[in-house]
Design an enzyme around this catalytic site. Sequence first.
Site, short mmCIF file in Angstrom:
data_model
loop_
_atom_site.label_atom_id
_atom_site.label_comp_id
_atom_site.label_asym_id
_atom_site.label_seq_id
_atom_site.Cartn_x
_atom_site.Cartn_y
_atom_site.Cartn_z
N TYR A 113 36.96 32.01 19.70
CA TYR A 113 36.54 30.70 19.21
C TYR A 113 37.34 30.34 17.95
CZ TYR A 113 33.90 26.55 19.28
OH TYR A 113 33.60 25.22 19.36
N ARG A 166 37.57 14.99 19.64
CA ARG A 166 37.49 15.47 18.26
C ARG A 166 37.38 16.99 18.29
NH1 ARG A 166 33.48 17.24 14.23
NH2 ARG A 166 33.96 18.81 15.76
N LYS A 184 32.95 28.35 23.86
CA LYS A 184 31.52 28.28 23.53
C LYS A 184 30.70 29.06 24.56
CE LYS A 184 30.34 26.10 19.83
NZ LYS A 184 30.26 24.81 19.21
N GLU A 255 29.84 18.56 23.30
CA GLU A 255 30.67 19.30 22.35
C GLU A 255 31.92 18.53 21.94
OE1 GLU A 255 29.53 22.42 21.51
OE2 GLU A 255 31.15 22.44 20.04
N ASP A 256 32.13 18.40 20.65
CA ASP A 256 33.37 17.83 20.11
C ASP A 256 33.68 16.42 20.60
OD1 ASP A 256 33.51 20.07 18.63
OD2 ASP A 256 35.44 20.77 19.34
N ASP A 278 25.95 20.41 19.64
CA ASP A 278 26.02 21.51 18.68
C ASP A 278 26.65 21.09 17.35
OD1 ASP A 278 25.75 24.30 17.93
OD2 ASP A 278 27.93 24.31 17.98
N ASP A 279 27.61 20.17 17.40
CA ASP A 279 28.26 19.74 16.14
C ASP A 279 27.24 19.11 15.21
OD1 ASP A 279 30.79 20.33 17.34
OD2 ASP A 279 30.57 18.46 18.44
N ASN A 428 35.42 23.16 7.33
CA ASN A 428 36.39 24.06 7.97
C ASN A 428 37.69 23.31 8.19
OD1 ASN A 428 34.58 26.22 8.35
ND2 ASN A 428 33.73 25.22 10.15
P1 NAD Z 1 33.18 13.76 10.23
O1 NAD Z 1 34.57 13.27 10.21
O2 NAD Z 1 32.22 13.27 11.26
O3 NAD Z 1 32.52 13.43 8.79
C1 NAD Z 1 33.12 13.55 7.55
C2 NAD Z 1 32.34 12.71 6.56
O4 NAD Z 1 32.78 12.97 5.23
C3 NAD Z 1 32.48 11.20 6.76
O5 NAD Z 1 31.22 10.59 6.65
C4 NAD Z 1 33.31 10.75 5.58
O6 NAD Z 1 32.98 9.44 5.15
C5 NAD Z 1 32.90 11.76 4.54
N1 NAD Z 1 33.88 11.90 3.46
C6 NAD Z 1 35.22 11.91 3.53
N2 NAD Z 1 35.74 12.04 2.29
C7 NAD Z 1 34.70 12.14 1.44
C8 NAD Z 1 34.60 12.29 0.05
N3 NAD Z 1 35.67 12.40 -0.72
N4 NAD Z 1 33.37 12.34 -0.49
C9 NAD Z 1 32.27 12.24 0.28
N5 NAD Z 1 32.32 12.11 1.59
C10 NAD Z 1 33.52 12.05 2.18
O7 NAD Z 1 33.26 15.30 10.32
P2 NAD Z 1 32.08 16.32 10.70
O8 NAD Z 1 32.10 16.63 12.13
O9 NAD Z 1 30.81 15.81 10.11
O10 NAD Z 1 32.54 17.62 9.92
C11 NAD Z 1 32.65 17.61 8.50
C12 NAD Z 1 33.10 18.97 8.04
O11 NAD Z 1 32.08 19.92 8.35
C13 NAD Z 1 34.38 19.46 8.74
O12 NAD Z 1 35.23 20.04 7.81
C14 NAD Z 1 33.88 20.50 9.70
O13 NAD Z 1 34.82 21.51 9.89
C15 NAD Z 1 32.67 21.03 8.98
N6 NAD Z 1 31.72 21.64 9.92
C16 NAD Z 1 31.32 22.91 9.66
C17 NAD Z 1 30.46 23.55 10.53
C18 NAD Z 1 30.01 24.95 10.21
O14 NAD Z 1 30.48 25.52 9.28
N7 NAD Z 1 29.07 25.54 10.90
C19 NAD Z 1 30.03 22.92 11.69
C20 NAD Z 1 30.45 21.59 11.94
C21 NAD Z 1 31.31 20.98 11.03
#
Ligand code: NAD
Length: 573
Positions: A113, A166, A184, A255-256, A278-279, A428
């Site tokens: 993964y 995505r 997954k 997913e994604d 899951d996201d 991430n």
């Molecule tokens: P996304 O693109 O849907 O959301 C990102 C959000 O951040 C948007 O609302 C954007 O407006 C906001 N943003 C951007 N710049 C910003 C700033 N400077 N200040 C405040 N907000 C800001 O992405 P997502 O799917 O929600 O994922 C977000 C992050 O979370 C990614 O890096 C992803 O890798 C991580 N994530 C981690 C896990 C885990 O660790 N288990 C799981 C899912 C996602």
Amino acid sequence: MKNQLRPDRPLVGSDGGAELAVPFRGRELLTHPMYNRSTAFTVEERQLLGIEGLLPHAVSSLDQQSRRAYENVMRKPDALERYIGLAALQDRNETLFYRVLVDHVEELMPIVYTPTVGKACQEYSRIFRRARGMHITPEHRGRIREVLSNAPFEDVRLIVATDNERILGLGDQGAGGIGIPIGKLALYTAAAGIHPAQTLPISLDVGTDNPALLTDDLYLGWRHARLRGPQYDSLVDEFVQAVKDLFPRALLQWEDFKKQVAFDLLDRYHDQLPSFNDDIQGTAAVAAAGVVAASRRTGIPLTEQRILILGAGAAGIGIGRQLQDLLGAAGLSGDALHWAVAVLDSKGLLVADSHIRDVYKRQLAWSPEHAAAVGLGDPTRRGLLESVKALKPTVLIGASGQPGTFTEEVVRAMAERVEMPVIFPMSNPTSQCEAVPADLIAWTHGKALVATGSPFKPVHYGGTTIRVGQGNNAYIFPGVGLGVLVVGARRVTDAMFSRAAEALAACVSEADLATGALYPPLSEIRSVTARIAVAVAEEAIRSGDADPLEGGCLDEAVRFAMWDPAYLPIRAV
Ligand code: NAD
């Protein structure tokens, strides 16, 4: 027992034990990954099944095969080659593939993964060897049920589907996105023991807007611009109806998908079939579990937490919704519940006086009156630092994908206002992390409780070693899926994810907490998954989304449902 999830136990042998019915013979048997045991076929089995002379003389045990296969994979020069090696093993012998994965889950998870699977998705059309899963395109419109009936197995219970738009943080990967459902589902089998013959990875290949793929003559996907709007919706709808029809007992995991689509699909199909994203929900529950474990450590009850989330995307909004469900269950209600969680996007705190274009953000927006009451009335002064100073959060969660946004000033401001700041930079990959654990611990003089999205090495500070827990979704989704399937739940609810989060937090031992870790070691994933599955199944029965299990307790049903990769005695049929 209800909902038998173990197709490897179709027969009961003369001694009352389980046996495997093998419908193939000769050379064909050795090409069938679900039945092939290669060098582990015994002398008697080789005679019985017509494969004498087709294998080297010695008979290996599964353990010997596992060691050999592991050494072979680890000899490869880089992570992508190891991924390819493991995929080839899965195509030859599924039992052995899962034995190796279960035996080395912590080490191999980043290959099967994220992050390696991301590279495999990007390189899909170049590293392609053998197809796995199903690929539905707009050319199948009107015939999706017929196409899905070509699935390699009949009793499918678990589907992971993506439209590839995505993929992790890598954007639109077109047909290559199939790597995500495959990965997954491999984790589902490794962690929850869902039998591989009951899983089906699916790519909804509706085209791609990635120009590099569209102009690559080796590209393997449907070479068109992405289908959107009503045409996209109707294709997905036909797909869902076909799934319900053909696999009426299946759980569908989205997913994604891109943000708005992800929320739309979740809402549209929530009551139509057991499904989740899951996201949004898995991420949310794993973060919520970290908050529950942290509150055990800090001694601040859940109902008194003030939570600030940076990032209002699928992850951030999902976390906000989940925490509200959890805090509600802990006793908060009304305004107190709403104000307990504040979410910021790139323009600052979500407040209903500004124009919030995205519908899914509105649910967590604050009223202008309350923002003004806490000193955040000025829309130009609602950034992270101002919000930390005004709200004095006990918990700060990063899901913004923006590296370095948890600055020293922000973190120190938080630490001046709470004794043990709980800080989760979840973004991430590692390069996108809002702050690295070593800095967070140094800036707070060792007081911060930290969990991350990406794996980090332990931090040495003030003579102690602090283990950094990784909020990996793999702690949550296998247990949720298993719990839902064991009782045949008709829907997947937020409350099930809340119970999953609590069950995960309960698996964090005092020893884990003492070393600073807010999650159990990944090596314990199977026992953690079993506990989560029981909690989810209980919730499904409690809410009426599943019928009580006839005869037998849930613990036993969950344990019984978990396939352990091992070779059963064979019966030729
Ligand atoms: P996304 O693109 O849907 O959301 C990102 C959000 O951040 C948007 O609302 C954007 O407006 C906001 N943003 C951007 N710049 C910003 C700033 N400077 N200040 C405040 N907000 C800001 O992405 P997502 O799917 O929600 O994922 C977000 C992050 O979370 C990614 O890096 C992803 O890798 C991580 N994530 C981690 C896990 C885990 O660790 N288990 C799981 C899912 C996602």
